[in-house]
Each structure stands twice: as structure tokens, then as C-alpha cells.
Scaffold this active site. Structure first.
Site, PDB file in Angstrom:
ATOM      1  N   ASP A 191       2.985 -31.043 -17.810  1.00 33.27           N
ATOM      2  CA  ASP A 191       3.960 -31.802 -17.069  1.00 33.27           C
ATOM      3  C   ASP A 191       3.294 -32.060 -15.720  1.00 33.27           C
ATOM      4  OD1 ASP A 191       6.453 -32.710 -15.990  1.00 33.27           O
ATOM      5  OD2 ASP A 191       6.595 -30.773 -15.001  1.00 33.27           O
ATOM      6  N   CYS A 242       0.841  -1.185   0.000  1.00 36.41           N
ATOM      7  CA  CYS A 242       0.000   0.000   0.000  1.00 36.41           C
ATOM      8  C   CYS A 242       0.878   1.236   0.000  1.00 36.41           C
ATOM      9  CB  CYS A 242      -0.904   0.008   1.221  1.00 36.41           C
ATOM     10  SG  CYS A 242       0.042   0.139   2.729  1.00 36.41           S
ATOM     11  N   CYS A 257       3.418   2.204   2.677  1.00 34.74           N
ATOM     12  CA  CYS A 257       4.708   1.520   2.764  1.00 34.74           C
ATOM     13  C   CYS A 257       5.844   2.420   2.305  1.00 34.74           C
ATOM     14  CB  CYS A 257       4.700   0.266   1.892  1.00 34.74           C
ATOM     15  SG  CYS A 257       3.475  -0.931   2.416  1.00 34.74           S
ATOM     16  N   ASP A 292       7.482 -27.094 -16.008  1.00 41.41           N
ATOM     17  CA  ASP A 292       8.377 -26.285 -15.191  1.00 41.41           C
ATOM     18  C   ASP A 292       9.796 -26.812 -15.113  1.00 41.41           C
ATOM     19  OD1 ASP A 292       7.865 -28.534 -13.598  1.00 41.41           O
ATOM     20  OD2 ASP A 292       8.367 -27.402 -11.810  1.00 41.41           O
TER      21      ASP A 292
END
Lengths: 750, 57
Positions: free
Chosen positions: A437, A30, A33, A621
Site C-alpha cells: 500500500d 536500563c 530505571c 496499514d
């Protein structure tokens, strides 16, 4: 025990002695920060400036003092709740940033020219209808020429350069008719101005450039945003290696490791480089490399691959060149072959240009010949022929595809999909088969506890809190149940055994069943489920054995069902053994599944599907998936994937859900439909405008109105490629990316 | 039509000033963090000392 991270490889020194370090920061959610971080770092001595880039979720540190230690900033950020990872913008990102600035400058110049030339043109148009004197009109035309010619030369350079390159390669892209149209329009207008004629087309030429540059700037901005997120995620994987040098151990970025270096791999870490084990005994989890879920023991002298997870003991590894290993070399060769085949793919816009350009150029030539034949003068015939080229100048056509692509890329981004190649949308849309996969793709990359319900929640919570103090992959998986609790003070990890801590005055242990005296129960669990692994916990008289195993992604069933409902054929190609593959296929209802596939087997299977006329979307992956990802018509990888796999994929998806895969397939299909509609609109526009131009009825006013009108219609239609908001998936890209890598987080924080 | 003699140069100058301003803002990095610029304006910690209640929101 943990050596200091050496940031020097990330620090840039500028000419005036300033040091600069960029950090990718996790947890910026936000606006507050920004103040938190910048004010929180204000007391750090020696820091000249710390500025948060909220768009890119990054922090730029600048200091001058040699003695300043950037690690201090990382510690300080951790103390106020932000995790920071040093990173250096990838080469690609730097190039793209420079390109964006360059395009913006050209857009600004084109915009300035378009506005001022239009100001003069409107005066001439209204004057032509009224009582403008010839002198005033000539003055206005000369002023327009003065503004338009240099501006177009500067703003149009990207198009001219690309058109010249295309012609040299004897190929046809949209840049060729654009450049030809602009150049001829300017040349004709200059000629007419010199001969003090009524009509000049300076406004059309610069407006065309303005619209086209606007499209490219938006495209570039979208691509840059995607690239930044991908680079941040890469930095957050925190890929560092512990280098053993005579003067001690240093934590350095993986890229700084050279062949011959000795690297320490602690339990729970991924091996960062290919190499040979020098000392140590351990077990390796190679699921990211081969798709195989069973652990393999490893001893000195054995070859290890980057990306494998070191499970139990510390290893010293001597790095070897990546190409030394046969597996990697084979994968790289297959990837290169497949990538070459793919580079022959012709983009939709270029295919359209191939048909469009000859047709238009022939039409213009026929117009010239026709008017000459009808007895018109050479000058008049030329003016009309060039007017045909100007009015067909592919403003709408050149925007039809890119505008849709930008909007679709934005929708995909919100759905958690990062596009890596610009034409990926088109290729994704053409797919009719999805091949998955298994390990790390259909299943989560890390094991999960599967018998949660069987245990006392209190025991589970205590065990999970204790697990926070361990780096062992099973403990890391269990620590996900701790739900934000803090680790026990004084917990101690014993390599190869587990963690010990004293809780409420009683010793608690978490680790191997033998370490906790629960061998019998563990043996019973493993007998019932050979794919599972067990981790035991004992606290005084209470004990528990938790079962962990690879589990399907939480929405795998729904995602597979959604794909099937959308008409996709589905298949699984896995490098794992028969039993786990069959179990996943059965759970998901995918009939076509193959196990034990080597990289070449996966390519062969894809080729067989290709021969049947199917277009395959490959989702994978592992390192072993990389060739298949490059060979498939389109490909997707989770962000947790191996590097080679990521580099071969068209797009990455974030988070631990499979929903982005469904979103990618559906958004791309919708985008392709809209691209085709847009091309149809452009063709209809030309069908109306060209006969008018051929008959010699097109004035500069009509040309300007027709061109901007068609561009606006095409752009508005492209906006429909925005996916339905309610269907959009993980909103925050960063949360999603983080959730899948608890192991990495735990390591980076240690 | 003498009015054109100074109106046209004025129009061009205004246009060039706008272009110059844009190029300057681009060079000085004002487009590097568009989202950040939008929220930084709401930050008032430079007006009063940091207030703990506001810190995390």
C-alpha cells in the site's frame, strides 16, 4: 481546558479491596530505571505498592484508599521523565499467561518423572548386563510405573486433549501419533512389569513428553513476549476519547464509548469511533482509512469513520454502531470472507503428520503380521510392533517445525517484527511477490518537512519549538525538528489559526499562511507541488513558509532494492489518486502500480495474481487494506496501522523504516529451509531406526538414546534460524515504536 | 541390597522436594519478571540512601 483522564475503566478491584492498575511505561531503557521509578513513587501518599516489571516494561500500582487518584502517579512519572499509559491486559494476553503457567507446571512434573524414572532405568540397564536379581528389577519397574503413569497422565494432557479433538474432527495432527505412542509405550511397559519381563519403556514415554513440553513452553514464551510488546504499543497509542456527559467532559478509553454517546474531537486528534458530526466545522485526513492523502471538509450531519484525523476545528460526534457505516460493513464482510479462505491453510507440521501417521501405523501393523507369519508368539510379535511405534514416536518430527519457529520468531522480534499468528513464518516464506500500500506503508504515516535546507536553521529551530505548543498535525510534524527543546512559556493556541508566543519581546506566530501574512509565498509553493501543504512562521520581521508533505520511509529505496535482489516481484495497490501513486512508484522503480483502489479492487488484484500462481505478501496499514491483508497469502502491517488492518495482518513491524519487511521475508525463507531440513533429518532417523525395530533389535536403552539423540540434533539445527546479528535491525522495540508516533505522544502528554 | 530400602525413598523425596520448590516459586510469581530479577540484585538503594549521581545511568 483539557478534562481529567478517567482511569476507572482500567482499575481492577480484588476481593480483599485492593485496587490495581497496570501502566505501560515508555522510556524504561536500563536497569536503573527500575529504582528511579519505584523510589520516585515512594513519596506518593496512599499508594500501597508500585512495582516495575522490567521484562514487560510495565508498572503495577496497588492501593486501597478510595480517595487515591492514580493520575497523580502519571503526573509524577512525567515529572521524572517517563510517560505512562493505563492499560488492561487483553483477553488474549491473560489466556496466554495462564497457558504458560499451566505448561510450566506440566513441564516440571514431566522433568521430575523423567529424571527419577531414568535413575531407575539406568540401574536396570546396567543390572541387566550384570547381576541384577529379578526381584530388584521388578521393584524398579513397579517404582517406575508408580512415577511414570500419573506424571504422564498429567503432563501429557495437552497432547491427549488435542489428539482427541483432531480425531473427532477427522483430521490428523502430530498430537495423534504422539498420544498413541506414549499410551502404547506405557501400556506395554505396565503389561511387561506385571509379567516381570526384562524390558520396560517408561523412561522413553516420559522423556518424550518432557522434550515436547519443553518445545511448547519455549514457543509459548516467545508468543507471550511478542503479545506483551504489541499490547504495550497499543496502550502507548493512548487511544482515549473525550466523552461529553451532562456533568462535564471525561477522557475515557475508546472501548468505554457506547453508540449514542457524544464525543468531543479536538483538532489534531484521531476520531475514536464511527459516528455522525453534530457540531463543528473541520477538515479530515482520512489517509489511514482510505489511503487518500487529500483533506476533506466536514460539516454537521456528515458520517465520519474511526481512525480519521481531525485537522483544524473541534467537532462533536455522536457515536454510531460500527456496522452502521457502509464502508466498515463492506470491509468487515470482505475480511470475514478472506479469513475463512485462509483458515484452510494446512501447516507444514500437520501436512507431515498426515503422511507420517498412516505410514508408521501401517509399518507397525505389518511388523505384527510379519512376526506372527514367521511363527513368533502373539506376545513377542506385539512387543516388537509396539517397539516400532515407540521408536518412530515423532520426537524429532514433532520438534522439527516448532523449534525452528521459536528461533525464527525470536530473530524476527529482534528485527522489529511481531508475529501475530504461529504459522505466519511458513506463509511468509512461501511468498514470491510483495504488494505495498502507499500511504502510511511506503510513506511515513505523518507528513514531514521537505525543504529543510532552504531555511535558516535558527528560524527552523524556533518555529519547531513554537510548534510544540500546538496540536495541529502539521505543527506536530514540524515539532519533530525541535530536538528535545522545551516549549516556549506562555504560548497560546488559536483554533483554526495557529500558535502565538512572545519570544525575546517580539510576537511570534506559527500557523496558516493567512495567520502569518505569507499567503503569496504559500500559494507559490503549492502551485509548484500540489501534494504539499504549507505552514508559515513569522517572528518580527523574519518569516518562513515550510513545505510539508508525505515522504517515503527513509530506507524505502534500499528496502525495495533488497527485495528485488532477493527475487521478489513488487507492486503497489493504493487508494490514493494517480499523481502521488505514480510519483512513489517512479521514485522506487516499481512498474506495477495501481491507484484509486477500493477494498474490493485490491482483493480482485490479489486474486488475479493468485490465478497466475503467485503467492503474495501484502504490506498495508489502512482500514481499506484490511480485506487485502486477510486475503493475501501472508501480510504485514506497521504498528501505526488501523485496528482492523492490524487484526488482519500476520505480523506487525515497528519503527519508521521498511527494513523489517525485508528481514521478515528473508528470515522466514531461511526458517522454512531449516524446517524442511529438520523434517528430512527426522525422516533419515526413522529410516535407520525403523528397520532395527522391525527386526526386534530395539531395547529400551536404544530407544532412549535414539530419541534424545535425534531431538537434540533437530534442536541444534533449528538454532541456525537465528539471523546474522550484524544484520539485525532496530534493537530496541520501544524506541522504534515510539519514533513513528510523535503526534500521539504530543497528544497523550497534553 | 537392603540399602535400596532407604536410598530409593530418599531419592524420590529429594525429587519431590525439588518439584515442590519449583511449583511454589512459579505460584509466587518468581518467573513473571526474569529480566527485572536479574538486574534488581544489583540495586543497592535499600542499603544506603538514594544517591543523585547514581539515579540516571
Amino acid at each position: 481546558m483539557s478534562p481529567a483522564i478517567n482511569f476507572s475503566a482500567f482499575v481492577e478491584t480484588s476481593a480483599n479491596g485492593d485496587r490495581r492498575l497496570d501502566l505501560a511505561v515508555e522510556g524504561i531503557t536500563c536497569a536503573a530505571c527500575i529504582g528511579d521509578i519505584e523510589n520516585g513513587l515512594a513519596p506518593v501518599a496512599g499508594l500501597a505498592s508500585a512495582r516495575v516489571n522490567y521484562t514487560h516494561r510495565r508498572l503495577a500500582l496497588v492501593w486501597r484508599d478510595d480517595a487515591f487518584e492514580p493520575l497523580e502517579v502519571v503526573r509524577r512519572l512525567a515529572a521524572i521523565g517517563y510517560k505512562a499509559h493505563p492499560f488492561r491486559p487483553s483477553r488474549q494476553e491473560e489466556v496466554e499467561a495462564a497457558e504458560t503457567r499451566d505448561l510450566l507446571r506440566r513441564l516440571a512434573v514431566a522433568g521430575f518423572a523423567a529424571m527419577n524414572v531414568m535413575l531407575l532405568s539406568v540401574s536396570v540397564w546396567s543390572g541387566n548386563a550384570g547381576d541384577i536379581t529379578d526381584e530388584t528389577r521388578d521393584l524398579f519397574h513397579w517404582l517406575s510405573a508408580l512415577i511414570a503413569l500419573p506424571s504422564a497422565a498429567y503432563a501429557g494432557r495437552p497432547f491427549f486433549v488435542k489428539a482427541a479433538r483432531a480425531l473427532r474432527n477427522r483430521s490428523m495432527t502430530m498430537d495423534v501419533p504422539i498420544s498413541l505412542g506414549v499410551t502404547l509405550a506405557l501400556a506395554l511397559s505396565l503389561y511387561e512389569t506385571i509379567h516381570s519381563a526384562h524390558h520396560a519403556y517408561f523412561d522413553s514415554a516420559v522423556m518424550l513428553l518432557f522434550f515436547l513440553l519443553l518445545g511448547r513452553v519455549l514457543d509459548q514464551a516467545m508468543r507471550r513476549r511478542t503479545r506483551t510488546v504489541a499490547d504495550n504499543l497499543m496502550a502507548m497509542r493512548g487511544e482515549t476519547a473525550v466523552l461529553l456527559r451532562p456533568d462535564g467532559a471525561h477522557e475515557v478509553p475508546v472501548r468505554a464509548v457506547r453508540p449514542g454517546d457524544e464525543v468531543l474531537v479536538r483538532p489534531g486528534e484521531r476520531i475514536a469511533v464511527d459516528g455522525v458530526v453534530l457540531t463543528g466545522l473541520s477538515e479530515l485526513d482520512a489517509s489511514l482509512v482510505t489511503g487518500e492523502t487529500a483533506r476533506e471538509p466536514v460539516a454537521p450531519g456528515m458520517q465520519v469513520y474511526a481512525g480519521t484525523l481531525n485537522v483544524s476545528g473541534a467537532l462533536t460526534v455522536r457515536a454510531t454502531a460500527p456496522a452502521d457505516s457502509s464502508l466498515i460493513a463492506e470491509v468487515n464482510r470482505l475480511v470475514a470472507d478472506a479469513a475463512q479462505a485462509r483458515s484452510r491453510y494446512l501447516r507444514l507440521a500437520d501436512r507431515a503428520a498426515r503422511i507420517y501417521a498412516p505410514v508408521v501405523h501401517v509399518a507397525a501393523f505389518a511388523t505384527l503380521a510379519g512376526w506372527l507369519f514367521m511363527g513368533a508368539g502373539l506376545h513377542d510379535s506385539l512387543v516388537i510392533a509396539i517397539a516400532v511405534l515407540i521408536i518412530t514416536c515423532p520426537c524429532a518430527l514433532a520438534l522439527a517445525v516448532p523449534a525452528t519457529q521459536v528461533v525464527a520468531a525470536g530473530s524476527l522480534f529482534r528485527a522489529g517484527v511481531l508475529l501475530q499468528s504461529p504459522e505466519a513464518v511458513e506463509r511468509l516464506a512461501a511468498c514470491d511477490t510483495v504488494v505495498f500500500d502507499k500511504t502510511g506503508t511506503l510513506t511515513l504515516p505523518e507528513p514531514r518537512i521537505v525543504d529543510r535546507g532552504r531555511h535558516d536553521p535558527d528560524i527552523l529551530a524556533t518555529a519547531a519549538r513554537l510548534a510544540l505548543s500546538s496540536r495541529h498535525p502539521l505543527a506536530v510534524a514540524l515539532s519533530g525538528e525541535a530536538r528535545g527543546a522545551l516549549p516556549f512559556a506562555g504560548a497560546e493556541e488559536r483554533t483554526g489559526e495557529g500558535v502565538v508566543a512572545v519570544i525575546e519581546g517580539v510576537e511570534a506566530r506559527l500557523g496558516s499562511p493567512a495567520f502569518c501574512g505569507a499567503d503569496a509565498e504559500a500559494a507559490r509553493i503549492l502551485a509548484a507541488d500540489p501534494e504539499a501543504t504549507a505552514i508559515a512562521f513569522r517572528h518580527g520581521g523574519r518569516s518562513a513558509v515550510f513545505t510539508l508533505r508525505q515522504t517515503l520511509r527513509p530506507d524505502a529505496r534500499e528496502a525495495v532494492a533488497a527485495l528485488r535482489a532477493a527475487g521478489f516481484r513488487l507492486a503497489i495497490l493504493s487508494g490514493d489518486r494517480e499523481a502521488p501513486v505514480a510519483a512513489a512508484a517512479l521514485a522506487l522503480g516499481i512498474a506495477d502500480s495501481r491507484f484509486g483502489c477500493k477494498p474490493a479492487d485490491k482483493i480482485a488484484a490479489l486474486d488475479a495474481m493468485k490465478a497466475e500462481g503467485r503467492k503474495v505478501l501484502m504490506v498495508g496499514d489502512g482500514l481499506n487494506d484490511a480485506p487485502a491483508l486477510a486475503a493475501a497469502h501472508a501480510s504485514l502491517s506497521p504498528v501505526t496501522a488501523a485496528h482492523v488492518a492490524q487484526a488482519s495482518a500476520d505480523a506487525l513491524f515497528m519503527g519508521e523504516r521498511l527494513a523489517p519487511v525485508v528481514a521478515a521475508a528473508l528470515i522466514a525463507r531461511r526458517a522454512l529451509t531449516i524446517m524442511r531440513q529438520n523434517l528430512a533429518i527426522a525422516v533419515i532417523y526413522n529410516a535407520v531406526a525403523v528397520p532395527l525395530a522391525v527386526m526386534g533389535h530395539v531395547t529400551p536403552l536404544i530407544a532412549a538414546a535414539a530419541m534424545s539423540g535425534s531431538s537434540v540434533i533437530v534442536t541444534l539445527n533449528a538454532l541456525r534460524a537465528r539471523a546474522d546479528r550484524s544484520a539485525s535491525l532496530p534493537r530496541s522495540a520501544y524506541e522504534g515504536g515510539r519514533a513513528t508516533t510523535p503526534g500521539v505522544e504530543a497528544r497523550a502528554g497534553a | 541390597m537392603k540399602v535400596l530400602l532407604y536410598l530409593v525413598p530418599i531419592a524420590l523425596c529429594l525429587g519431590l522436594m525439588g518439584l515442590g520448590a519449583f511449583l511454589w516459586s512459579l505460584r509466587s510469581g518468581q518467573y513473571d519478571d526474569l529480566d527485572g530479577a536479574a538486574v534488581r540484585i544489583l540495586d543497592d538503594s535499600d542499603v544506603e540512601p538514594i544517591d543523585d549521581a547514581r539515579a540516571k545511568g
